[in-house]
Design a protein around this motif. Structure first.
Motif, mmCIF file in Angstrom:
data_model
loop_
_atom_site.group_PDB
_atom_site.id
_atom_site.type_symbol
_atom_site.label_atom_id
_atom_site.label_comp_id
_atom_site.label_asym_id
_atom_site.label_seq_id
_atom_site.Cartn_x
_atom_site.Cartn_y
_atom_site.Cartn_z
ATOM 1 N N GLU A 1 45.296 129.776 20.571
ATOM 2 C CA GLU A 1 43.918 130.170 20.862
ATOM 3 C C GLU A 1 43.239 130.738 19.620
ATOM 4 O O GLU A 1 42.057 130.494 19.381
ATOM 5 C CB GLU A 1 43.895 131.191 22.010
ATOM 6 N N ALA A 2 44.011 131.487 18.825
ATOM 7 C CA ALA A 2 43.444 132.045 17.597
ATOM 8 C C ALA A 2 42.994 130.911 16.684
ATOM 9 O O ALA A 2 41.901 130.958 16.115
ATOM 10 C CB ALA A 2 44.476 132.931 16.895
ATOM 11 N N ALA A 3 43.831 129.881 16.561
ATOM 12 C CA ALA A 3 43.471 128.747 15.707
ATOM 13 C C ALA A 3 42.197 128.085 16.223
ATOM 14 O O ALA A 3 41.295 127.757 15.445
ATOM 15 C CB ALA A 3 44.618 127.747 15.660
ATOM 16 N N GLN A 4 42.107 127.907 17.535
ATOM 17 C CA GLN A 4 40.904 127.284 18.106
ATOM 18 C C GLN A 4 39.672 128.141 17.851
ATOM 19 O O GLN A 4 38.611 127.629 17.531
ATOM 20 C CB GLN A 4 41.086 127.077 19.609
ATOM 21 N N SER A 5 39.845 129.471 18.003
ATOM 22 C CA SER A 5 38.688 130.345 17.821
ATOM 23 C C SER A 5 38.203 130.289 16.376
ATOM 24 O O SER A 5 37.045 130.545 16.101
ATOM 25 C CB SER A 5 39.038 131.781 18.224
ATOM 26 N N LEU A 6 39.118 129.947 15.445
ATOM 27 C CA LEU A 6 38.723 129.868 14.035
ATOM 28 C C LEU A 6 38.138 128.510 13.688
ATOM 29 O O LEU A 6 37.809 128.243 12.539
ATOM 30 C CB LEU A 6 39.940 130.153 13.150
ATOM 31 N N GLY A 7 38.046 127.638 14.678
ATOM 32 C CA GLY A 7 37.381 126.360 14.445
ATOM 33 C C GLY A 7 38.303 125.155 14.410
ATOM 34 O O GLY A 7 37.876 124.071 14.048
ATOM 35 N N ALA A 8 39.589 125.333 14.780
ATOM 36 C CA ALA A 8 40.528 124.212 14.723
ATOM 37 C C ALA A 8 40.409 123.363 15.988
ATOM 38 O O ALA A 8 40.423 123.887 17.087
ATOM 39 C CB ALA A 8 41.947 124.727 14.566
ATOM 40 N N ARG A 9 40.293 122.033 15.786
ATOM 41 C CA ARG A 9 40.337 121.120 16.935
ATOM 42 C C ARG A 9 41.789 120.816 17.245
ATOM 43 O O ARG A 9 42.681 121.241 16.529
ATOM 44 C CB ARG A 9 39.599 119.826 16.598
#
Lengths: 309, 347
Positions: free
Chosen positions: A210-218
């Motif tokens: 989730e952290a990766a997604q919140s930083l903009g990772a698809r």
């Protein structure tokens, strides 16, 4: 250190911190080395009996000029280790075997990783348990039965062809080919890969993704930058568990490969069961072992990095 | 500075409704705490703003953009998690640079921004370390730097301090507040720790069973709770129940309690909330009750007494330990309080 704060009056002289942990009523002291040896003895005894002794016997056999059975005297020789030079076709077979191992491992890795990912991310509770049991099912069936059932599917006018005939003509049977061997091997060894990847993936905290997604990772980025690197230990141990038995396999190549199914595994098996040339079989086995160890040594850097992650 | 609007958000997980028709807004640059017990829906609300949960109904707007249908990676949010959620296989610097890379910022520019972010959280020189080599507090500061470096529109904090020990948590609160003021980021903070909510926020929204029961400035909610739940969840409270008559509340034992606040119509049932620290031992105050001390709790600067009135109502009294005298257990005392401090609350 707990012994620094401990107000217990220890009889030991200062500096023997380890002994303090046993408390003032410690029983008769057994020397550390004796305890270690005693505890390890059963394991080592079993290893010696089950692994080292047979291996050592085969290692000795590999230097003999003929199978040491009957009355004829045997001599020491190194010539079996020259088999790859004397019989050039063995090099081709070895290469084919390694290629077969490579494809089997690669396909297992891709399928196994995504199967494990689906298990971890999209299932829960009862459903997940059921699916895990279904994945383990091939382990419960006899290997021979499993492989022969593939011949029923793959042969001309077999199950696969019957399905094909619903939409097209001719035959798409590929029994007695290298892809057929790889298919049978993938079926047999995929559960290892799924389980090792599953164990690696289940330990990844959801919040990390989730952290990766919140930083903009698809999803693609999450997969390549987060999931695969973090699951690398599982992928690598799964690859080892697949590759090693696959390049030594002889049942699948023989049954599903037919004439093209010559691999180091079948050659070695022939030496033991058909040609009765145990020394050659043994020397080929050890050469194979050396090749596998060399491959792992080459990738050991990657392995260590994977294990540390 | 960005405003966040939530309009008529509702969400159920299967048959279980988690949020009922929530409408609220988060002012630009404000620090809002969503406070509530577990199961109140506060985390779900935060995750709807972040985009991890899709609401069944309603809309979320960040700035002027309706993001209800925008996936998480397109929302430009900064998020902190209770478990830190650092990438364990990357160094501190690469963790912080991760969001920059997603925005195409690499090389020297990225390095400068990473250094700046590390400086902001006072971890200059820690870039090459692995997260494993850091303490919990340091890891959480890296997580904060990672969330801030991408210049998010809104900062979402999911109980980020709960895993830290008390001392460290207080330090982090100060740090968090300083950084939030410096950056002016609209911040939404989920917590079940009322003290943390009071200390940090400009605004608190108290959630109970999927609804915002009250929201406002910390002092406003603490001094004027509107419901029994709000009075109980934020701080401690004594409750006195009776019938409204003669501009006060008549208790079961016949005492008439005055309140300076608007009461329901005469004859109606009413509950008054009185904060335990607003009670004092007094025989002259306009409101008085006699009670027996059941338990004395000595906690250093504060003394807590649990009391019981004649008809069995339990009361709490907090007293500052001003001169070291402790009231005796079993003693019967008269408690007094001002009508100003008797707050009528809805059940």
């Amino acid at each position: 250190m707990p012994n620094e704060a401990s107000p217990l009056p220890g009889p030991q002289s200062p500096g023997t911190g380890l002994h303090d942990l046993r408390g003032p009523h410690s029983p008769r002291k057994i020397p550390g080395w004796a305890a270690t040896t005693a505890l390890l003895l059963p394991a080592y005894a079993w290893l010696t009996l089950a692994v080292f002794l047979p291996l050592a016997t085969m290692f000795v056999f590999s230097f003999l000029n003929k199978t040491p059975m009957g009355q004829a005297p045997v001599e020491f020789t190194l010539r079996h280790y020259r088999a790859f030079i004397d019989q050039g076709y063995l090099v081709r077979i070895a290469w084919n075997t390694l290629v077969m191992g490579f494809w089997t491992t690669l396909i297992c890795a891709v399928l196994g990783f995504f199967a494990a990912l689906a298990l971890v991310r999209c299932t829960a509770g009862r459903q997940r348990e059921t699916l895990l049991v279904l994945i383990l099912l091939p382990f419960w069936t006899n290997g021979l039965v499993r492989v022969f059932s593939w011949t029923m599917v793959l042969r001309e006018n077999g199950f696969l062809d019957s399905l094909w005939h619903l939409v097209g003509d001719g035959s798409i049977s590929f029994l007695y080919s290298r892809p057929a061997i790889v298919l049978g091997l993938v079926h047999g060894y995929l559960p290892y890969m799924i389980l090792t990847c599953y164990i690696a993936l289940i330990t990844i905290d959801d919040a990390v993704i989730e952290a990766a997604q919140s930083l903009g990772a698809r999803w693609g980025t999450v997969l390549t930058r987060i999931l695969i690197p973090l699951a690398a230990p599982g992928l690598i141990s799964g690859a080892v568990l697949t590759f090693v038995p696959v390049i030594g396999s002889f049942m699948e190549p023989r049954i599903l490969g037919g004439k093209v199914g010559m691999t180091l595994g079948t050659v070695i098996e022939d030496q033991f069961t058909q040609a009765f040339n145990w020394p050659l079989g043994a020397s080929l086995s050890f050469t194979l072992l050396a090749v596998v160890l060399a491959i792992f040594a080459t990738f050991s850097g990657v392995l260590k990095r994977g294990a540390a992650a | 500075m960005t405003e966040v609007h939530i309009r008529s958000i509702a969400k159920s997980f299967g048959p279980v409704p988690v949020l009922h028709d929530i409408t609220t807004q988060f002012a630009p640059g404000s620090f809002t705490s969503l406070l509530g017990p577990s199961g109140s829906g506060k985390t779900t609300l935060l995750r709807i703003v972040a985009g991890f949960v899709t609401p069944d109904r309603g809309a979320v707007t960040i700035g002027t953009r309706d993001v209800t249908a925008v996936p998480v990676w397109g929302r430009n949010i900064g998020m902190m998690f209770q478990s830190y959620a650092l990438f364990p296989h990357m160094s501190v610097a690469r963790n912080i640079a991760f969001g920059l890379e997603r925005r195409g910022i690499r090389g020297a520019e990225a390095r400068a921004l990473v250094d700046q972010a590390l400086e902001m959280v006072r971890l200059t020189g820690f870039g090459a370390r692995s997260p494993k080599e850091l303490s919990g507090g340091q890891q959480q500061r890296v997580a904060l730097a990672r969330a801030l470096v991408i210049k998010p529109s809104v900062l979402l904090l999911d109980e980020p301090l709960s895993a830290l020990d008390r001392r460290l948590r207080q330090d982090m609160q100060v740090e968090l507040l300083r950084i939030q003021r410096e950056t002016g980021l609209t911040t939404i903070f989920v917590t079940h720790d009322q003290e943390e909510a009071l200390t940090l926020s400009d605004r608190i929204a108290i959630l109970d069973r999927g609804r915002i029961v009250q929201s406002g400035k910390p002092a406003e909610i603490y001094e004027r709770p509107q419901t029994r739940f709000a009075a109980e969840f934020l701080g401690d409270s004594n409750f006195l129940t009776g019938t409204v008559e003669q501009g006060g509340v008549r208790l079961a034992d016949g005492t008439l309690v005055q309140s300076a606040h608007p009461l329901p119509a005469p004859g109606a049932k009413a509950t008054l909330a009185i904060r335990p620290e607003k009670l004092q031992v007094s025989t002259t105050a306009p409101n008085r009750l006699t009670a027996r001390i059941v338990t004395v709790i000595y906690a250093g600067p504060v003394l807590s007494y649990l009391l019981e009135t004649l008809d069995g109502t339990r009361l709490k009294l907090f007293q500052a330990n001003r001169d070291g005298t402790i009231l005796a257990q079993g003693a019967t005392i008269t408690l007094g309080w001002s009508p100003e401090h008797a707050i009528p609350v809805a059940e």
